[in-house]
Design an enzyme around this catalytic site. Structure first.
Site, PDB file in Angstrom:
ATOM      1  N   LYS A  13     -13.436  -3.835   1.743  1.00 30.27           N
ATOM      2  CA  LYS A  13     -13.613  -5.538   1.226  1.00 30.27           C
ATOM      3  C   LYS A  13     -14.313  -6.273   2.441  1.00 30.27           C
ATOM      4  O   LYS A  13     -15.366  -6.612   2.773  1.00 30.27           O
ATOM      5  CB  LYS A  13     -12.455  -6.178   0.327  1.00 30.27           C
ATOM      6  CG  LYS A  13     -12.001  -5.672  -0.671  1.00 30.27           C
ATOM      7  CD  LYS A  13     -11.166  -6.712  -0.979  1.00 30.27           C
ATOM      8  CE  LYS A  13      -9.267  -6.365  -0.534  1.00 30.27           C
ATOM      9  NZ  LYS A  13      -8.607  -4.575   0.115  1.00 30.27           N
ATOM     10  N   ARG A  88      -4.764 -12.970  -4.792  1.00 31.23           N
ATOM     11  CA  ARG A  88      -4.186 -11.535  -5.067  1.00 31.23           C
ATOM     12  C   ARG A  88      -3.573 -11.802  -6.228  1.00 31.23           C
ATOM     13  O   ARG A  88      -2.553 -10.391  -6.792  1.00 31.23           O
ATOM     14  CB  ARG A  88      -2.910 -11.670  -4.021  1.00 31.23           C
ATOM     15  CG  ARG A  88      -3.229 -10.853  -2.464  1.00 31.23           C
ATOM     16  CD  ARG A  88      -4.427  -9.649  -1.914  1.00 31.23           C
ATOM     17  NE  ARG A  88      -5.277 -10.334  -1.038  1.00 31.23           N
ATOM     18  CZ  ARG A  88      -4.483  -8.547  -0.536  1.00 31.23           C
ATOM     19  NH1 ARG A  88      -3.729  -7.084  -0.318  1.00 31.23           N
ATOM     20  NH2 ARG A  88      -5.476  -8.505   0.740  1.00 31.23           N
ATOM     21  N   ARG A 127      -9.341   4.712   9.258  1.00 26.66           N
ATOM     22  CA  ARG A 127      -9.604   3.820   9.701  1.00 26.66           C
ATOM     23  C   ARG A 127      -9.359   2.829  11.144  1.00 26.66           C
ATOM     24  O   ARG A 127      -8.390   3.431  11.433  1.00 26.66           O
ATOM     25  CB  ARG A 127      -9.281   2.625   8.849  1.00 26.66           C
ATOM     26  CG  ARG A 127     -10.037   1.159   9.206  1.00 26.66           C
ATOM     27  CD  ARG A 127      -9.461  -0.026   8.394  1.00 26.66           C
ATOM     28  NE  ARG A 127      -7.948  -0.573   7.106  1.00 26.66           N
ATOM     29  CZ  ARG A 127      -7.789  -1.107   6.520  1.00 26.66           C
ATOM     30  NH1 ARG A 127      -8.449  -1.534   5.586  1.00 26.66           N
ATOM     31  NH2 ARG A 127      -6.849  -1.248   6.356  1.00 26.66           N
ATOM     32  N   ARG A 160      -4.175   0.050  12.372  1.00 27.43           N
ATOM     33  CA  ARG A 160      -3.808  -0.437  12.100  1.00 27.43           C
ATOM     34  C   ARG A 160      -1.922  -0.053  11.965  1.00 27.43           C
ATOM     35  O   ARG A 160      -1.896   0.815  11.258  1.00 27.43           O
ATOM     36  CB  ARG A 160      -3.676  -1.098  10.812  1.00 27.43           C
ATOM     37  CG  ARG A 160      -5.012  -2.363  11.708  1.00 27.43           C
ATOM     38  CD  ARG A 160      -5.733  -3.143  10.010  1.00 27.43           C
ATOM     39  NE  ARG A 160      -4.890  -3.188   8.020  1.00 27.43           N
ATOM     40  CZ  ARG A 160      -5.835  -3.580   7.358  1.00 27.43           C
ATOM     41  NH1 ARG A 160      -7.089  -4.052   7.212  1.00 27.43           N
ATOM     42  NH2 ARG A 160      -5.152  -4.185   6.036  1.00 27.43           N
ATOM     43  N   ARG A 171       1.717   0.177   0.014  1.00 28.48           N
ATOM     44  CA  ARG A 171       0.174  -0.912  -0.363  1.00 28.48           C
ATOM     45  C   ARG A 171      -0.399  -0.612  -2.226  1.00 28.48           C
ATOM     46  O   ARG A 171      -1.152  -1.631  -2.757  1.00 28.48           O
ATOM     47  CB  ARG A 171      -0.622  -1.169   0.860  1.00 28.48           C
ATOM     48  CG  ARG A 171       0.014  -1.922   1.460  1.00 28.48           C
ATOM     49  CD  ARG A 171      -0.339  -1.609   3.254  1.00 28.48           C
ATOM     50  NE  ARG A 171      -1.975  -1.694   3.307  1.00 28.48           N
ATOM     51  CZ  ARG A 171      -3.296  -1.493   3.883  1.00 28.48           C
ATOM     52  NH1 ARG A 171      -2.960  -0.392   4.797  1.00 28.48           N
ATOM     53  NH2 ARG A 171      -4.028  -2.323   3.453  1.00 28.48           N
TER      54      ARG A 171
END
Ligand code: AP5
Length: 217
Positions: A13, A88, A127, A160, A171
């Protein structure tokens, strides 16, 4: 034009929102980026948000909705925006619709990016993000030219806290777009689904096609 990008954690996203914002001129509004900025600045809101983010949970609606609606009041969002990571759930979607209705606007497209769980785990584990400008990289799929340095602004890249394996698991369990949210946009005729498990450029192209003809200025 107002667009929401939906998809599980790691679907792409943020990556695609930056590309679509560049292609369309729409402002990119990411609630995740806003929370991370509050955490960095040590604000009260940041302290609250961090306690949820560190557990892989959603930040409570009242906090998130108030922050988003305040952002929507900024002049750069007056004529359109690309929302990434919001909404969400249906409560958040309704709050956004009500705010847009007050200015005679609505969500024009809800773009759902679909990716398998196996691929999501691989993406989140590799990431890297820029501390300064928020650009997103992947150590294998989309590496920076110089490891640890942002191509775009020269900022430092970091991983992160919520990309640690146990938080990623939480998650993926708790944060996939719920069926009633997808249905909410399907009923309004704005939902488009895109295969996110393709090369970056192919996903961008598919999303642009799903958005459809762009109104000329
Ligand atoms: P947020 O930052 O929104 O996190 P998220 O939804 O979990 O999504 P991610 O940012 O992890 O993934 P992404 O889909 O943007 O993928 P990306 O482009 O980075 O939210 C963080 C936290 O804040 C939440 O956990 C929650 O606590 C809170 N929060 C935020 N919004 C909230 C809300 N509305 N309500 C309540 N709480 C909220 O890509 C991932 C990786 O894959 C990158 O390395 C990228 O390079 C790579 N990649 C992307 N596309 C491809 C491709 N096509 N091929 C190969 N690699 C790819």
């Amino acid at each position: 034009m107002y667009i929401v990008l939906l998809g599980p954690p790691g679907a792409g996203k943020g990556t695609q929102a930056q590309r679509l914002a560049a292609a369309t001129g729409l402002v990119h509004i990411s609630t995740g980026d806003m929370f991370r900025e509050h955490v960095r600045n040590g604000t009260e809101l940041g302290k609250v948000a961090k306690s949820y983010m560190d557990r892989g949970e959603l930040v409570p609606d009242e906090v998130t909705i108030a922050m988003l609606l305040e952002r929507l009041e900024q002049p750069d969002a007056a004529k359109g925006a690309m929302f990434d990571g919001y909404p969400r759930n249906v409560t958040q979607a309704r709050a956004l619709d009500e705010a847009l209705a007050k200015r005679g606007a609505k969500i024009d497209r809800a773009l759902l990016i679909e990716v398998s769980d196996e691929e999501l785990v691989a993406r989140l584990g590799g990431r890297w993000m820029c501390r300064r400008c928020g650009a997103v990289y992947h150590e294998r799929n989309d590496p920076p030219k110089t490891p640890g340095i942002c191509d775009r602004c020269g900022g430092e890249l970091y991983q992160r806290d919520d990309d640690k394996p146990d938080v990623v698991r939480a998650r993926l369990e708790k944060q996939k777009p719920p069926a009633d949210l997808i249905e909410y946009y399907r009923e309004r005729g704005v939902l488009r689904t895109v295969n996110g498990e393709q090369p970056l450029d192919a996903v961008t192209q598919a999303l642009l096609e799903a958005i459809g003809p762009w109104p000329s200025a």
